[in-house]
Write an enzyme that holds these catalytic residues in place. Structure first.
Site, PDB file in Angstrom:
ATOM      1  N   ARG A 202      37.030  55.105  48.949  1.00 59.20           N
ATOM      2  CA  ARG A 202      36.933  54.021  50.204  1.00 59.20           C
ATOM      3  C   ARG A 202      35.868  54.214  50.888  1.00 59.20           C
ATOM      4  NH1 ARG A 202      41.937  54.324  48.259  1.00 59.20           N
ATOM      5  NH2 ARG A 202      43.045  52.618  48.178  1.00 59.20           N
ATOM      6  N   TYR A 241      46.506  25.439  40.987  1.00 55.54           N
ATOM      7  CA  TYR A 241      48.028  25.500  40.624  1.00 55.54           C
ATOM      8  C   TYR A 241      48.574  24.093  40.770  1.00 55.54           C
ATOM      9  CZ  TYR A 241      47.707  30.714  40.273  1.00 55.54           C
ATOM     10  OH  TYR A 241      47.549  31.836  40.021  1.00 55.54           O
ATOM     11  N   HIS A 369      35.846  47.668  35.203  1.00 48.11           N
ATOM     12  CA  HIS A 369      37.152  47.094  35.414  1.00 48.11           C
ATOM     13  C   HIS A 369      37.545  46.412  34.032  1.00 48.11           C
ATOM     14  CE1 HIS A 369      40.504  46.064  37.704  1.00 48.11           C
ATOM     15  NE2 HIS A 369      40.669  44.927  36.938  1.00 48.11           N
ATOM     16  N   ALA A 370      38.585  46.380  33.466  1.00 53.51           N
ATOM     17  CA  ALA A 370      38.991  45.636  32.176  1.00 53.51           C
ATOM     18  C   ALA A 370      38.562  44.169  32.411  1.00 53.51           C
ATOM     19  CB  ALA A 370      40.089  46.079  31.838  1.00 53.51           C
ATOM     20  N   HIS A 399      47.108  44.251  27.243  1.00 55.50           N
ATOM     21  CA  HIS A 399      46.949  42.870  28.407  1.00 55.50           C
ATOM     22  C   HIS A 399      45.795  42.337  27.983  1.00 55.50           C
ATOM     23  CE1 HIS A 399      47.090  41.380  32.600  1.00 55.50           C
ATOM     24  NE2 HIS A 399      45.664  41.598  32.491  1.00 55.50           N
ATOM     25  N   GLU A 400      44.703  43.042  27.881  1.00 57.28           N
ATOM     26  CA  GLU A 400      43.585  42.156  27.437  1.00 57.28           C
ATOM     27  C   GLU A 400      43.461  41.386  26.201  1.00 57.28           C
ATOM     28  OE1 GLU A 400      41.478  41.954  29.932  1.00 57.28           O
ATOM     29  OE2 GLU A 400      42.115  43.356  31.104  1.00 57.28           O
ATOM     30  N   HIS A 403      45.164  38.050  26.510  1.00 58.43           N
ATOM     31  CA  HIS A 403      44.135  37.237  27.078  1.00 58.43           C
ATOM     32  C   HIS A 403      43.542  36.661  25.706  1.00 58.43           C
ATOM     33  CE1 HIS A 403      44.469  37.576  31.392  1.00 58.43           C
ATOM     34  NE2 HIS A 403      44.091  38.538  31.389  1.00 58.43           N
ATOM     35  N   GLU A 427      47.439  35.464  33.064  1.00 56.34           N
ATOM     36  CA  GLU A 427      47.931  36.824  33.352  1.00 56.34           C
ATOM     37  C   GLU A 427      49.214  37.356  32.789  1.00 56.34           C
ATOM     38  OE1 GLU A 427      45.867  39.013  33.879  1.00 56.34           O
ATOM     39  OE2 GLU A 427      44.228  37.750  34.719  1.00 56.34           O
ATOM     40  N   TRP A 503      44.325  43.742  56.921  1.00 54.61           N
ATOM     41  CA  TRP A 503      44.575  44.579  55.533  1.00 54.61           C
ATOM     42  C   TRP A 503      45.813  45.533  55.819  1.00 54.61           C
ATOM     43  CZ3 TRP A 503      44.080  43.829  50.495  1.00 54.61           C
ATOM     44  CH2 TRP A 503      44.030  44.909  49.510  1.00 54.61           C
ATOM     45  N   ARG A 507      49.532  45.623  54.123  1.00 53.64           N
ATOM     46  CA  ARG A 507      49.798  46.829  53.242  1.00 53.64           C
ATOM     47  C   ARG A 507      51.443  47.463  54.095  1.00 53.64           C
ATOM     48  NH1 ARG A 507      47.597  48.927  48.836  1.00 53.64           N
ATOM     49  NH2 ARG A 507      46.718  50.589  49.795  1.00 53.64           N
ATOM     50  N   HIS A 531      38.985  43.221  42.760  1.00 52.49           N
ATOM     51  CA  HIS A 531      38.960  41.995  42.664  1.00 52.49           C
ATOM     52  C   HIS A 531      38.588  41.221  44.042  1.00 52.49           C
ATOM     53  CE1 HIS A 531      41.899  43.373  39.924  1.00 52.49           C
ATOM     54  NE2 HIS A 531      41.795  41.997  39.075  1.00 52.49           N
ATOM     55  N   TYR A 541      48.225  37.293  39.441  1.00 55.70           N
ATOM     56  CA  TYR A 541      49.208  38.543  39.027  1.00 55.70           C
ATOM     57  C   TYR A 541      50.761  38.250  39.576  1.00 55.70           C
ATOM     58  CZ  TYR A 541      44.553  40.293  37.700  1.00 55.70           C
ATOM     59  OH  TYR A 541      43.258  40.442  37.168  1.00 55.70           O
TER      60      TYR A 541
HETATM   61  C1  KAF Z   1      48.095  43.491  35.932  1.00 58.04           C
HETATM   62  C2  KAF Z   1      48.805  44.117  35.031  1.00 58.04           C
HETATM   63  C3  KAF Z   1      49.435  45.566  34.869  1.00 58.04           C
HETATM   64  C4  KAF Z   1      48.997  46.153  36.402  1.00 58.04           C
HETATM   65  C5  KAF Z   1      48.178  45.562  37.203  1.00 58.04           C
HETATM   66  C6  KAF Z   1      47.833  44.181  36.982  1.00 58.04           C
HETATM   67  C7  KAF Z   1      46.968  43.623  37.894  1.00 58.04           C
HETATM   68  C8  KAF Z   1      45.392  43.689  37.685  1.00 58.04           C
HETATM   69  C9  KAF Z   1      44.923  44.914  38.537  1.00 58.04           C
HETATM   70  O1  KAF Z   1      44.924  44.983  39.753  1.00 58.04           O
HETATM   71  O2  KAF Z   1      44.213  45.999  37.880  1.00 58.04           O
HETATM   72  N1  KAF Z   1      44.985  43.774  36.285  1.00 58.04           N
HETATM   73  C10 KAF Z   1      43.616  43.608  36.113  1.00 58.04           C
HETATM   74  O3  KAF Z   1      42.751  43.200  36.816  1.00 58.04           O
HETATM   75  C11 KAF Z   1      43.420  43.647  34.567  1.00 58.04           C
HETATM   76  C12 KAF Z   1      41.999  42.788  34.302  1.00 58.04           C
HETATM   77  C13 KAF Z   1      42.362  41.229  33.801  1.00 58.04           C
HETATM   78  O4  KAF Z   1      42.341  41.276  32.569  1.00 58.04           O
HETATM   79  O5  KAF Z   1      43.211  40.930  34.392  1.00 58.04           O
HETATM   80  C14 KAF Z   1      40.793  40.593  34.061  1.00 58.04           C
HETATM   81  C15 KAF Z   1      40.283  40.547  35.486  1.00 58.04           C
HETATM   82  C16 KAF Z   1      39.092  39.817  35.800  1.00 58.04           C
HETATM   83  C17 KAF Z   1      37.929  40.664  35.630  1.00 58.04           C
HETATM   84  C18 KAF Z   1      36.621  39.998  35.669  1.00 58.04           C
HETATM   85  C19 KAF Z   1      36.648  38.572  36.049  1.00 58.04           C
HETATM   86  C20 KAF Z   1      37.647  37.999  36.076  1.00 58.04           C
HETATM   87  C21 KAF Z   1      39.020  38.809  36.141  1.00 58.04           C
HETATM   88  N2  KAF Z   1      41.071  39.089  33.574  1.00 58.04           N
HETATM   89  C22 KAF Z   1      40.498  38.456  32.579  1.00 58.04           C
HETATM   90  O6  KAF Z   1      40.025  39.209  31.898  1.00 58.04           O
HETATM   91  C23 KAF Z   1      40.780  37.074  32.401  1.00 58.04           C
HETATM   92  C24 KAF Z   1      41.517  36.389  33.587  1.00 58.04           C
HETATM   93  C25 KAF Z   1      41.714  35.059  33.256  1.00 58.04           C
HETATM   94  C26 KAF Z   1      41.521  34.674  31.844  1.00 58.04           C
HETATM   95  C27 KAF Z   1      40.990  35.293  31.093  1.00 58.04           C
HETATM   96  C28 KAF Z   1      40.695  36.765  31.058  1.00 58.04           C
HETATM   97 ZN    ZN Z   2      44.524  39.993  33.261  1.00 56.56          ZN
END
Ligand code: KAF
Ligand code: ZN
Length: 682
Positions: A202, A241, A369-370, A399-400, A403, A427, A503, A507, A531, A541
């Protein structure tokens, strides 16, 4: 209509469409003459009479042309963003900002062009939906390009600070989030070491992002309110939405889920006290935020070994199995691909394997970040993930790829429909296979588990469900609160001086956790979650975690898979896959309720709404078990929502209403004492 008016209208349409065509060519390359001619053409066509009544055929021609240009623009922007995120430098940032501006400029022009069609004269719903989408351009409607450039720059800079941050454990050891700090928080059971990693992250990330965030917020609000369509940026995010009641709807869902979370929280708190000592737990009932196995306390799977209901039963360790079996990173992706193709969905195209970034490079800074990318040309789809050989990453790989499967399902729709039915659907799709994939049956099938709980093995079954709850149920309040914070900031209810205080209020209130070290408004802990600096909405999410259980239930039903919902594995079931695909291939062509209906229709969960019932059904045996266990140990559910331990700052001491009240009471008490003393003394 007379012949003359018809002729006039036709010429006007022709002039208009010609105007659009010329204007759509890269304006930088146009000569002064063409600008002049174009200006005159557009002026003549628009001043004739407003709005122009163009027939549907003209709209179709226009939309076809738009489609080509928009997909091309999207490709160019995605390339620039990819270059930046896979190699963070000043130049790649400048290039991305340049393309972000070009894209805004393009959207602005097209929105103007589309606004000349009179929607009231267009009967075809599909065409008017598309035209509305062309016109819904968000911040690009703001004509101040200097400010738009600043927004893009700020976002790039915040992401860069987040991605390059190194959290220091002491004066000599500073480590990146992925993989090092994530690993410490997941695996260390040493309270002091966990505290150092938690605070170090942090200090290095959020604290340095704090100075940029207020300007980012005010510029976004200024840009989005320009047209008068949206109240603030949060209002714009929620508009995806397509429901005026969305905010209340998600609140109602959250409240319905609260008892499940409270039971899980009380049980985990009791077990963690046994491990770390009751002295680490305040009387308010909160759990320290850094001992739950995850940097943000959003997923608690990593502490399963500390809190398993029946620890004597063999605990699952998928990470160990991956290592023992010499898994490679590529194999993790092949396993995910195999799942999707087994249900009749798609294989990854060859460009995916060529162009994705699947391992963290050593020689340059990247955004770890994925994410999953659609380059809008129907063939180039990529994942960017600093994949590590862990169970958590294996799930993120699924997960990815989920998408990407959504991208592939809707790739032949018009560009404007190539989105999830809403962001939560994207998601949710990304996560749905994890519900099948994680079943003991499936884990055994792919050789990552050697034994599964039998029919009458209640203890084994509870252990499994509990493990699922540590990821799916523990996440719910976090998934809900991130955007509660952001919406309140965009509404102007939370000012920069109180960003961090708000925040922690959320929390402490929703998650029932508290910061292990003193926090103040000089910290910026929301900025320590990707994010927030990344400008990515989070409520998707929460929506996903509700919807994925609805879909899982529907798919298991249509596929006729017997047994309880939590043991259903749709692997290799093409009936389930086809039903899922029916929904995916709709993209955003219809309001999301219709997509929900498409997948749930003919099942007992048939609906066009979000519902928590399938999630609660899934966890039902565990909920009963937790309730009994908490009763047995006299656990009091919940925590003191009015008190957030450890949030102290000079500001809060003088400024917050809570402290003002306390200060007022103390002052009154001391005054009363003074009076009493003086009476006694006299
Ligand atoms: C999800 C699932 C399990 C645990 C936790 C989560 C929540 C969240 C997190 O806090 O980690 N998961 C993610 O952030 C995974 C990455 C992603 O696949 O959701 C990604 C996030 C992202 C990254 C850069 C720009 C925008 C969003 N989302 C995508 O790649 C995405 C989103 C919408 C359409 C297509 C792809
Ligand atoms: Zn995602």
């Amino acid at each position: 209509m007379s012949k003359i008016t018809r002729m006039l209208r036709l010429t006007r349409s022709a002039i208009f469409l010609l105007g659009i065509r010329i204007y759509n060519t890269d304006s930088a390359k146009m000569s002064m003459w063409s600008h002049l001619i174009l200006g005159t053409l557009l002026l003549v066509s628009t001043s004739w009479s407003q709005p122009l009544v163009l027939d549907e055929a003209a709209a179709i021609t226009y939309l076809e042309e738009y489609d080509r240009l928009a997909a091309d623009m999207s490709y160019q922007y995605a390339e620039a963003a990819w270059k930046y995120e896979t190699n963070i430098t000043e130049e790649t940032l400048a290039n991305m900002t340049e393309w972000s501006l070009k894209r805004s400029d393009f959207n602005y022009r097209e929105a103007k062009n589309a606004s000349r069609f009179d929607l009231s004269k267009i009967n075809n719903q599909n065409i008017s939906r598309l035209l509305r989408k062309v016109m819904d351009i968000g911040t690009a409607a703001f004509p101040d390009t200097v400010k738009l450039e600043k927004i893009s720059d700020l976002e790039g800079e915040m992401t860069s600070i987040y991605s390059r941050a190194r959290g220091c454990l002491n004066t000599t050891t500073c480590l990146p989030l992925e993989p090092d700090l994530v690993d410490i928080i997941a695996n260390s059971r040493n309270y002091a070491e966990l505290t150092a990693a938690w605070k170090g992250w942090r200090d290095a990330s959020g604290r340095n992002i704090k100075k940029l965030y207020p300007e980012y917020v005010s510029l976004l609000n200024e840009a989005i309110t320009f047209e008068g369509k949206y109240k603030d940026m949060g209002d714009y995010y929620r508009s995806s939405y397509e429901s005026p009641t969305f905010e209340n709807d998600v609140k109602a869902l959250f409240l319905e889920l609260a008892p499940l979370y409270e039971n899980l929280h009380a049980y985990v708190r009791r077990r963690l006290k046994e491990h770390y000592g009751a002295d680490k737990f305040p009387s308010t009932g909160h759990i320290p935020a850094h001992i739950l196995g995850n940097m943000w306390a959003q997923d608690w799977t990593n502490i399963y070994d500390l809190v398993a209901p029946y620890p004597d039963k063999r605990t699952v360790d998928i990470t160990k199995a991956l290592i023992d079996q010499n898994y490679t990173i590529i194999r993790m992706y092949k396993v995910a691909e195999d799942f999707f193709s087994s249900i009749g969905l798609y294989k990854m195209p060859h460009l995916f394997w060529e162009k994705s970034l699947l391992v963290k490079p050593v020689n340059r800074e990247v955004v770890c970040h994925a994410s999953a990318w659609d380059f809008s040309n129907k063939r180039d789809f990529r994942i960017k993930q600093c994949t590590a050989l862990t169970e958590e990453h294996l799930l993120t790989v699924h997960h990815e790829m989920g998408h990407i499967i959504y991208y592939l399902a809707y790739k032949d729709l018009p560009y404007l429909y190539r989105e999830g039915a809403n962001p939560g659907f994207h998601e949710g799709m990304a996560d749905i296979v994890t519900l099948s994939f994680q079943t003991p049956e499936h884990m055994k099938k792919i050789g990552l588990l050697d034994a599964i709980p039998g029919q009458n093995d209640t203890e084994g079954d509870i252990n499994f469900l509990f493990r699922m709850a540590l990821s799916k149920a523990a996440f719910l309040p976090f998934g809900y609160l991130v955007d509660q914070w952001r919406w309140s900031v965009f509404r102007g209810e939370t000012k920069p001086e109180r960003y961090n205080e708000k925040w922690w209020d959320l929390r402490c209130d929703f998650q029932g956790i508290y910061p292990p070290v003193e926090r103040s408004n000089a910290d910026f802990d929301p900025g320590a979650k990707y994010h927030i600096p990344g400008g990515t909405p989070y409520i998707s999410y929460f929506v996903s975690f509700v919807a994925q259980f609805q879909w899982h239930k529907a798919l298991c039903k249509v596929a006729n898979i017997a047994g309880p919902l939590h043991r259903c594995d749709i692997y290799s079931n093409t009936i389930a896959g086809a039903r899922l695909n029916d929904m995916l291939k709709m993209g955003s062509s219809r309001p999301w309720g219709e997509a929900m209906l498409k997948i749930t229709s003919g099942t007992s969960g048939q609906t066009d709404k979000l519902s928590v019932a399938p999630l609660l059904e899934y966890f039902d045996p565990l909920i009963k078990w937790l309730q009994e266990n908490n009763k047995k140990y006299n656990e009091i559910l919940g925590w003191d929502k009015k008190n957030c331990p450890n949030f102290l700052s000079p500001h809060i001491l003088s400024g917050s209403p809570r402290v003002q009240n306390i200060t007022f009471i103390l002052t009154m008490m001391s005054a009363l004492f003074s009076i009493a003393i003086s009476i006694i003394e006299n």
